[in-house]
Design a protein around this motif. Structure first.
Motif, PDB file in Angstrom:
ATOM      1  N   THR A 253       0.844  -1.206   0.000  1.00 54.47           N
ATOM      2  CA  THR A 253       0.000   0.000   0.000  1.00 54.47           C
ATOM      3  C   THR A 253       0.880   1.257   0.000  1.00 54.47           C
ATOM      4  OG1 THR A 253      -0.162  -0.382   2.384  1.00 54.47           O
ATOM      5  CG2 THR A 253      -2.123  -0.846   1.097  1.00 54.47           C
ATOM      6  N   THR A 254       1.897   1.251   0.870  1.00 54.45           N
ATOM      7  CA  THR A 254       2.744   2.439   0.971  1.00 54.45           C
ATOM      8  C   THR A 254       3.549   2.644  -0.305  1.00 54.45           C
ATOM      9  OG1 THR A 254       2.915   1.906   3.301  1.00 54.45           O
ATOM     10  CG2 THR A 254       4.380   3.594   2.513  1.00 54.45           C
ATOM     11  N   SER A 255       4.094   1.546  -0.849  1.00 50.11           N
ATOM     12  CA  SER A 255       4.901   1.716  -2.063  1.00 50.11           C
ATOM     13  C   SER A 255       4.008   2.098  -3.246  1.00 50.11           C
ATOM     14  CB  SER A 255       5.741   0.473  -2.368  1.00 50.11           C
ATOM     15  OG  SER A 255       4.939  -0.595  -2.741  1.00 50.11           O
ATOM     16  N   PRO A 311      -6.440   5.444  -4.550  1.00 52.85           N
ATOM     17  CA  PRO A 311      -6.367   4.822  -3.225  1.00 52.85           C
ATOM     18  C   PRO A 311      -5.819   3.390  -3.335  1.00 52.85           C
ATOM     19  CG  PRO A 311      -8.636   4.875  -4.037  1.00 52.85           C
ATOM     20  CD  PRO A 311      -7.821   5.647  -5.022  1.00 52.85           C
ATOM     21  N   PRO A 312      -4.669   3.096  -2.724  1.00 53.75           N
ATOM     22  CA  PRO A 312      -4.100   1.748  -2.861  1.00 53.75           C
ATOM     23  C   PRO A 312      -5.092   0.656  -2.448  1.00 53.75           C
ATOM     24  CG  PRO A 312      -2.466   3.221  -1.908  1.00 53.75           C
ATOM     25  CD  PRO A 312      -3.759   3.995  -1.964  1.00 53.75           C
ATOM     26  N   ALA A 313      -5.827   0.879  -1.337  1.00 51.68           N
ATOM     27  CA  ALA A 313      -6.857  -0.102  -0.941  1.00 51.68           C
ATOM     28  C   ALA A 313      -8.152   0.348  -1.604  1.00 51.68           C
ATOM     29  CB  ALA A 313      -6.996  -0.136   0.582  1.00 51.68           C
ATOM     30  N   TRP A 314      -8.385  -0.122  -2.820  1.00 47.71           N
ATOM     31  CA  TRP A 314      -9.438   0.462  -3.663  1.00 47.71           C
ATOM     32  C   TRP A 314     -10.772  -0.268  -3.552  1.00 47.71           C
ATOM     33  CZ3 TRP A 314     -11.019  -2.689  -7.932  1.00 47.71           C
ATOM     34  CH2 TRP A 314     -10.260  -3.845  -8.095  1.00 47.71           C
ATOM     35  N   PHE A 315     -10.753  -1.499  -2.972  1.00 52.36           N
ATOM     36  CA  PHE A 315     -11.962  -2.333  -2.986  1.00 52.36           C
ATOM     37  C   PHE A 315     -11.825  -3.335  -1.849  1.00 52.36           C
ATOM     38  CE2 PHE A 315     -14.488  -5.856  -4.892  1.00 52.36           C
ATOM     39  CZ  PHE A 315     -15.578  -5.161  -5.390  1.00 52.36           C
ATOM     40  N   PHE A 316     -12.685  -3.267  -0.837  1.00 55.93           N
ATOM     41  CA  PHE A 316     -12.624  -4.286   0.210  1.00 55.93           C
ATOM     42  C   PHE A 316     -14.032  -4.659   0.651  1.00 55.93           C
ATOM     43  CE2 PHE A 316     -12.902  -0.755   3.191  1.00 55.93           C
ATOM     44  CZ  PHE A 316     -12.061   0.220   2.662  1.00 55.93           C
ATOM     45  N   THR A 317     -14.134  -5.792   1.327  1.00 54.70           N
ATOM     46  CA  THR A 317     -15.484  -6.353   1.511  1.00 54.70           C
ATOM     47  C   THR A 317     -15.878  -6.533   2.978  1.00 54.70           C
ATOM     48  OG1 THR A 317     -14.525  -8.562   1.279  1.00 54.70           O
ATOM     49  CG2 THR A 317     -15.499  -7.587  -0.687  1.00 54.70           C
ATOM     50  N   ARG A 318     -17.187  -6.670   3.172  1.00 56.52           N
ATOM     51  CA  ARG A 318     -17.771  -6.980   4.470  1.00 56.52           C
ATOM     52  C   ARG A 318     -18.846  -8.037   4.260  1.00 56.52           C
ATOM     53  NH1 ARG A 318     -14.013  -4.336   5.807  1.00 56.52           N
ATOM     54  NH2 ARG A 318     -13.955  -2.592   7.274  1.00 56.52           N
ATOM     55  N   ARG A 319     -19.164  -8.797   5.345  1.00 56.68           N
ATOM     56  CA  ARG A 319     -20.272  -9.749   5.269  1.00 56.68           C
ATOM     57  C   ARG A 319     -21.358  -9.299   6.255  1.00 56.68           C
ATOM     58  NH1 ARG A 319     -21.072 -14.451   3.137  1.00 56.68           N
ATOM     59  NH2 ARG A 319     -18.912 -14.664   2.492  1.00 56.68           N
ATOM     60  N   PHE A 389       1.982   5.899  10.305  1.00 61.00           N
ATOM     61  CA  PHE A 389       3.242   5.291   9.856  1.00 61.00           C
ATOM     62  C   PHE A 389       3.378   5.467   8.342  1.00 61.00           C
ATOM     63  CE2 PHE A 389       6.471   1.904  10.728  1.00 61.00           C
ATOM     64  CZ  PHE A 389       6.796   1.567   9.425  1.00 61.00           C
ATOM     65  N   GLY A 390       2.327   5.104   7.607  1.00 66.63           N
ATOM     66  CA  GLY A 390       2.363   5.165   6.137  1.00 66.63           C
ATOM     67  C   GLY A 390       2.502   6.593   5.635  1.00 66.63           C
ATOM     68  N   MET A 391       1.733   7.525   6.232  1.00 66.60           N
ATOM     69  CA  MET A 391       1.808   8.924   5.787  1.00 66.60           C
ATOM     70  C   MET A 391       3.206   9.491   6.061  1.00 66.60           C
ATOM     71  SD  MET A 391      -0.863  10.114   4.264  1.00 66.60           S
ATOM     72  CE  MET A 391      -0.792  11.901   4.309  1.00 66.60           C
ATOM     73  N   SER A 422      -3.888  -4.330  -4.317  1.00 67.71           N
ATOM     74  CA  SER A 422      -3.662  -2.879  -4.244  1.00 67.71           C
ATOM     75  C   SER A 422      -3.699  -2.283  -5.642  1.00 67.71           C
ATOM     76  CB  SER A 422      -2.294  -2.567  -3.645  1.00 67.71           C
ATOM     77  OG  SER A 422      -2.016  -3.392  -2.565  1.00 67.71           O
ATOM     78  N   LEU A 423      -4.079  -1.003  -5.673  1.00 70.70           N
ATOM     79  CA  LEU A 423      -4.061  -0.269  -6.946  1.00 70.70           C
ATOM     80  C   LEU A 423      -2.637   0.235  -7.161  1.00 70.70           C
ATOM     81  CD1 LEU A 423      -5.376   1.298  -9.280  1.00 70.70           C
ATOM     82  CD2 LEU A 423      -6.189   2.975  -7.629  1.00 70.70           C
TER      83      LEU A 423
END
Ligand code: HEM
Length: 440
Positions: A253-255, A311-319, A389-391, A422-423
């Protein structure tokens, strides 16, 4: 009834459009409603396109729990970690992980980050064509290794751990896409994955046992994790699960963020020139420190704007755990919900000219339409633990790179984000121009 996105084909549904042009496909979904159903082969997901409803899902993590598409496979690899566990154990795991990211410790990691970033950037030479994504991944892996283990590991051991983490990371995403039976075949990729994973766990157990015996706080991430976990949890592998989880969640994500920053600046030399002026005025050729971050507001805005567009985390899911309302719709238990910062952050009703890279839209005097419109780190109890940390890492790296280098586009290079967790700007190559020789 929840509207279904147009263009679904028999059996495969929207899978062909999603595989071919996932980002264009997603960006069009808000035209069909605030909540839109998509079919990916036999699986169905409900994509939330509205920022307020996205927040509602993120905040109610008991009803909208971690789960869906890839999570079972991720658990097989990461264990029941803070990133993969369900609501029942999450608060406890998060409490154990949180001290490692206390603001005081982040300030301490900043020096380590600077040393590692500078070591990579010092190896560059003018005229080199940089293969940007692998180079930024090297920076992120070195920063991770140094922040996690400080200087306690011999170089060869550190190299092996990072190599094994990377092999298992690469293997996992491919394994999540393969049918179960194929994932069990003894083909070379699978064998490499298992060998790296076994060796990684054995090395980690050795490192943890040594650290426990020494009892010293080295100020690194591992010391903070060991202090929070008791010895019983070592046998369960909880600390090594956390180490692997932080690498998986944090390195790519950071890279990716840093790669997109360089991509955007190379295409907008006017903004790059303003950044050069800022870093020259604040740093005057020295390396940045943690205290400099607040004096580099344009660098921070550039990173924020990059995280909006890419956004590196472009798509994530929930149930959905129990039948629940979402806006005007009822969702039965068991439904999969997909959240996408990419969809929200490119809505034209939330951002003027949403496809334009405009860091100044984050100036304090320019009002942002909705506090929920920017969510590259998610939200609620599952919000990214590594945000600061990432920022810190990305802004420090940007300042170090911009102090010395200008990045020029290379004719004929086409960037193609692959379909991945990741994107990332796959294929991006940029030419390094030494700013000092450019001035002579
Ligand atoms: C620019 C860099 C980063 C971005 C864009 C990012 C993005 C995110 C997002 C969107 C989530 C929430 C996912 C969800 O709700 O399902 C998340 C969770 C997480 N991130 Fe990050 N992340 C970044 C850097 C990092 C770093 C550097 C670390 C660790 C060193 C890290 C560790 C984690 C962990 C452990 C979680 C799970 C938190 C939980 O469930 O309690 N991330 N990240």
């Amino acid at each position: 009834m929840i509207p279904t996105a147009p263009g679904a084909r028999p059996l495969v549904g929207h899978l062909p459009s999603f595989l071919k042009q996932p980002f264009a496909f997603l960006a069009r979904l808000p035209e069909h409603g605030d909540v839109v159903r998509i079919r990916l082969g036999p699986k169905t997901a409900v994509v939330v396109c509205d920022p307020g409803l996205t927040r509602r899902v993120l905040v109610d993590d008991r009803t909208f729990d971690k789960g869906g598409l890839f999570l079972e496979r991720e658990r097989e690899w990461l264990g029941d970690s803070v990133a993969t566990c369900t609501h029942g154990t999450h608060r406890h795991k998060r409490r154990l992980a949180q001290p490692a990211f206390h603001p005081r410790r982040i300030a301490g990691y900043a020096d380590t980050m600077t040393t590692q970033i500078a070591a990579v950037v010092d190896g560059w030479h003018s005229g080199r064509i940089l293969d940007v994504c692998p180079e930024m991944f090297t920076i992120a892996s070195r920063v991770f290794g140094a922040a996690m283990f400080s200087s306690t590991l011999p170089a060869a051991a550190l190299h092996r751990v990072i190599g094994d983490l990377t092999t298992t990371f690469d293997g996992t995403f491919h394994r999540t896409l393969l049918p179960d039976a194929v994932g069990r075949l003894p083909i070379p990729g699978t064998r490499r994955y298992h060998t790296a994973n076994r060796r990684l766990r054995a090395t980690m157990n050795g490192i943890i046992a040594e650290r426990r015996a020494s009892g010293v706080d080295n100020g690194d991430l591992l010391s903070a994790l060991l202090a929070a976990h008791d010895r019983d949890s070592d046998a369960r592998g909880d600390v090594s699960d956390a180490v692997v989880t932080f690498f998986v969640a944090g390195a790519e994500t950071t890279s990716a963020a840093l790669s997109w920053v360089l991509y955007s600046l190379a295409r907008q030399p006017d903004i790059e020139a303003r950044l050069h002026a800022e870093v020259d005025a604040v740093l005057a050729g020295r390396l940045p420190e943690y205290g400099d971050l607040e004096r580099l507001p344009l660098a921070s805005r550039i990173v924020t704007e990059t995280l909006r567009l890419y956004p590196p985390a472009w798509f994530f899911t929930r149930r959905v755990t129990t039948a629940a309302g979402l806006g005007p719709y009822e969702l039965p238990a068991g439904s999969t919900i997909a959240l996408s910062p990419y969809v929200i952050q490119r809505r034209p009703d939330l951002f003027d000219a949403p496809d334009r890279f405009d860091p100044d839209r984050w100036l304090p005097e320019r009002a942002v339409s909705s506090p929920d419109a920017l969510l590259p780190f998610g939200g609620g109890a599952r919000k990214c633990i590594g945000e600061a940390f990432g920022m810190t890492e990305v802004v420090l790296a940007l300042a170090i790179i911009a102090s010395r280098w200008r990045l020029a586009t290379v004719p004929g290079v086409r960037v193609r984000p692959p379909l991945s967790v990741s994107l990332v700007p796959g294929g991006l190559r940029l030419r390094l121009v030494d700013r000092r020789s450019a001035r002579d």
